[in-house]
Design an enzyme around this catalytic site. Structure first.
Site, PDB file in Angstrom:
ATOM      1  N   LYS A 175       0.832  -1.201   0.000  1.00 18.35           N
ATOM      2  CA  LYS A 175       0.000   0.000   0.000  1.00 18.35           C
ATOM      3  C   LYS A 175       0.868   1.254   0.000  1.00 18.35           C
ATOM      4  O   LYS A 175       0.621   2.221  -0.737  1.00 18.35           O
ATOM      5  CB  LYS A 175      -0.911   0.004   1.228  1.00 18.35           C
ATOM      6  CG  LYS A 175      -1.733   1.264   1.395  1.00 18.35           C
ATOM      7  CD  LYS A 175      -2.330   1.370   2.780  1.00 18.35           C
ATOM      8  CE  LYS A 175      -1.271   1.745   3.802  1.00 18.35           C
ATOM      9  NZ  LYS A 175      -1.660   2.737   4.788  1.00 18.35           N
ATOM     10  N   ASN A 176       1.915   1.258   0.815  1.00 11.80           N
ATOM     11  CA  ASN A 176       2.756   2.442   0.955  1.00 11.80           C
ATOM     12  C   ASN A 176       3.645   2.689  -0.262  1.00 11.80           C
ATOM     13  O   ASN A 176       4.308   3.722  -0.345  1.00 11.80           O
ATOM     14  CB  ASN A 176       3.617   2.340   2.212  1.00 11.80           C
ATOM     15  CG  ASN A 176       2.789   2.462   3.483  1.00 11.80           C
ATOM     16  OD1 ASN A 176       1.685   3.007   3.459  1.00 11.80           O
ATOM     17  ND2 ASN A 176       3.295   1.941   4.582  1.00 11.80           N
ATOM     18  N   CYS A 200      -4.271   8.026  10.353  1.00 11.19           N
ATOM     19  CA  CYS A 200      -4.242   7.456  11.703  1.00 11.19           C
ATOM     20  C   CYS A 200      -3.731   8.481  12.711  1.00 11.19           C
ATOM     21  O   CYS A 200      -2.764   9.205  12.446  1.00 11.19           O
ATOM     22  CB  CYS A 200      -3.338   6.222  11.750  1.00 11.19           C
ATOM     23  SG  CYS A 200      -4.082   4.745  11.044  1.00 11.19           S
ATOM     24  N   ARG A 244       3.203  14.082  13.061  1.00 13.06           N
ATOM     25  CA  ARG A 244       3.674  13.878  11.693  1.00 13.06           C
ATOM     26  C   ARG A 244       3.645  15.193  10.896  1.00 13.06           C
ATOM     27  O   ARG A 244       2.906  15.337   9.936  1.00 13.06           O
ATOM     28  CB  ARG A 244       2.833  12.804  10.993  1.00 13.06           C
ATOM     29  CG  ARG A 244       2.850  11.496  11.738  1.00 13.06           C
ATOM     30  CD  ARG A 244       2.507  10.331  10.859  1.00 13.06           C
ATOM     31  NE  ARG A 244       1.083  10.258  10.561  1.00 13.06           N
ATOM     32  CZ  ARG A 244       0.529   9.280   9.851  1.00 13.06           C
ATOM     33  NH1 ARG A 244       1.265   8.323   9.371  1.00 13.06           N
ATOM     34  NH2 ARG A 244      -0.757   9.271   9.608  1.00 13.06           N
ATOM     35  N   ASP A 272       6.026   0.677  11.831  1.00 14.30           N
ATOM     36  CA  ASP A 272       4.784  -0.006  11.460  1.00 14.30           C
ATOM     37  C   ASP A 272       4.716  -1.451  11.959  1.00 14.30           C
ATOM     38  O   ASP A 272       3.676  -2.102  11.839  1.00 14.30           O
ATOM     39  CB  ASP A 272       4.594   0.010   9.939  1.00 14.30           C
ATOM     40  CG  ASP A 272       4.030   1.330   9.451  1.00 14.30           C
ATOM     41  OD1 ASP A 272       3.613   2.152  10.280  1.00 14.30           O
ATOM     42  OD2 ASP A 272       3.993   1.541   8.222  1.00 14.30           O
ATOM     43  N   ARG A 286      -7.722  -0.608   6.031  1.00 16.92           N
ATOM     44  CA  ARG A 286      -6.932   0.369   5.281  1.00 16.92           C
ATOM     45  C   ARG A 286      -5.636  -0.250   4.748  1.00 16.92           C
ATOM     46  O   ARG A 286      -5.070   0.245   3.774  1.00 16.92           O
ATOM     47  CB  ARG A 286      -6.593   1.569   6.162  1.00 16.92           C
ATOM     48  CG  ARG A 286      -7.775   2.482   6.481  1.00 16.92           C
ATOM     49  CD  ARG A 286      -7.348   3.691   7.284  1.00 16.92           C
ATOM     50  NE  ARG A 286      -6.190   4.303   6.659  1.00 16.92           N
ATOM     51  CZ  ARG A 286      -5.115   4.730   7.318  1.00 16.92           C
ATOM     52  NH1 ARG A 286      -5.044   4.577   8.628  1.00 16.92           N
ATOM     53  NH2 ARG A 286      -4.109   5.291   6.679  1.00 16.92           N
TER      54      ARG A 286
END
Length: 417
Positions: free
Chosen positions: A22-23, A116, A121, A304, A396
């Protein structure tokens, strides 16, 4: 709202295949805005974040067509310089269209990004870099507006090797005049994957995967076809689940090199890990040993994977320490693990985990994407029933996780309330 129900602990055994990262996919979708020609992305999973990114680029004029696992994107004309507020607020990665839009049409209006709630961030590194490249940026009323008649190459030093800032500046540099140099850049595999996609489009990029990236601006980029790298975080999640349940699982479709930090810590805990060309086998007998982790930018231990590894620490022999250096709010899963019997104390950015004999099933809530993964692993090890609510976070980043775990032997099901 849906929830996951896991009935009693299990031993995971079998094979599981991971999907594309996904990233890696999200910045590639954003990068497709750099060209008026067609880009085709293969093996794209049906994930909520991917759907949101599709809608973001549609909202500025791109044509997007989904055919099975392929995504065809054509941004022949960008007819809006403002990304839809409701979409951008849902997902932080949508901010990645800022660099491509400034490079392509010279202006953008975008709301402050969401996602999230795992920390502040800040986006200041993105804005600092784009400003150095000649963008005029104003902030107000929850929006960022930027204008640049033409971006120019510049040497940019990042105070922190931010993945998002590196991606945004790298994309912006592709169509800028002259040479862009990003120093102290992020080195994650997803950065290398984005550079590969941009290079196929005709970009001139050197140094991706190192701490200094050099981009020579070109006048135009063409269309291309691309398949993103495998999801190393999904792979790591199944690896930890195999070890903590005392199972024997082959995780297929991975790049073992991307998983070195997770592999090293699982071996340190006493699990057996075998690496193949495109697969990793994880097995464990008996209790795991305690271990310490400290999250760091790649190639350090990934933030993560911190929450998933903490679940394993809860059932390990002895005392473990997890230090979170990347996101200040990434311990929200701890209170949920405590409901299941975990013995964890928090001291600032450190969590001290005393291994316990067992976890007990409970009603818990996924506070973010990776917390949902950690609680799912905890449910696989817990005695009795575990109910995990707010699993929209989990959706997600994981596609049909309950189906994959069921095939490995878990008694797990999704229930729509």
């Amino acid at each position: 709202m849906a929830k996951l129900i896991i009935e009693d602990k299990c031993v995971l055994k079998g094979d599981v295949k991971v999907h594309s990262a996904k990233n890696a996919i999200l910045p590639v979708i954003a990068a497709s805005m750099l060209t008026p020609y067609t880009c085709v992305l293969e093996e794209v999973p049906y994930l909520d974040d991917v759907d949101i990114m599709e809608e973001v680029v549609k909202s500025i004029g791109a044509e997007v067509e989904r055919t099975n696992s392929s995504l065809t994107i054509k941004a022949e004309s960008i007819n809006s310089f403002e990304a839809t507020y409701e979409l951008v607020r849902k997902m932080r990665a949508s901010f990645l269209i800022m660099g491509p839009m400034l490079a392509r049409i010279g202006k953008v209006k975008i709301s402050l990004p969401g996602g999230c709630a795992i920390g502040t961030r800040p986006i200041d590194l993105h804005l600092k870099g784009l400003s150095l490249m000649g963008a005029n940026i104003t902030l107000g009323h929850g929006y960022i507006e930027a204008y640049a008649e033409k971006l120019r190459g510049e040497t940019i030093y990042l105070d922190f090797p931010s993945v998002g800032a590196t991606e945004n500046l790298m994309m912006a540099g592709c169509l800028a005049e002259g040479t862009t140099i990003i120093e102290n850049s992020a080195e994650e595999p997803e950065i290398v994957d984005l550079a590969s996609f941009l290079s196929k489009m005709g970009a001139v990029i050197k140094g991706a995967g190192t701490d200094t990236i050099r981009i020579e601006g070109v006048k135009e980029l063409k269309g291309t076809t691309h398949t993103a790298i495998p999801d190393r975080i999904e792979a790591g999640t199944y690896m930890v689940a195999a070890a903590v349940t005392g199972g024997d699982v082959i995780v297929e479709g991975v790049v073992p090199e991307h998983l070195k930090p997770v592999t090293a810590k699982l071996k340190e805990m006493g699990a057996e890990v075998q690496e193949y060309e495109r697969a990793i086998r994880v097995s464990a007998l008996g209790k795991l040993n305690s271990v310490d982790i400290k999250t760091m930018p790649y190639p350090g231990f990934p933030t993560d994977m911190q929450s998933q590894m903490m679940t394993a620490m809860c059932l390990a022999q002895g005392t473990s320490i997890a230090t979170e250096t990347v996101f200040e709010n990434r311990f929200m899963h701890i209170n949920e693990l405590k409901l299941m019997g975990a013995n964890i104390k928090v001291d600032g950015r450190c969590a001290i985990i005393e291994g316990c004999e067992k976890l007990s099933g409970a009603k818990v809530r996924a506070t973010d994407l990776r917390a949902g993964a950690a609680l799912t692993i905890a449910g696989l090890c817990a005695e009795g029933r575990t109910e995990i609510e707010d699993i929209f976070h989990l959706d997600r980043g994981y596609i049909r996780i309950e189906e994959k775990l069921k095939k490995l032997g878990a008694d797990i099901r999704r229930v729509e309330e």
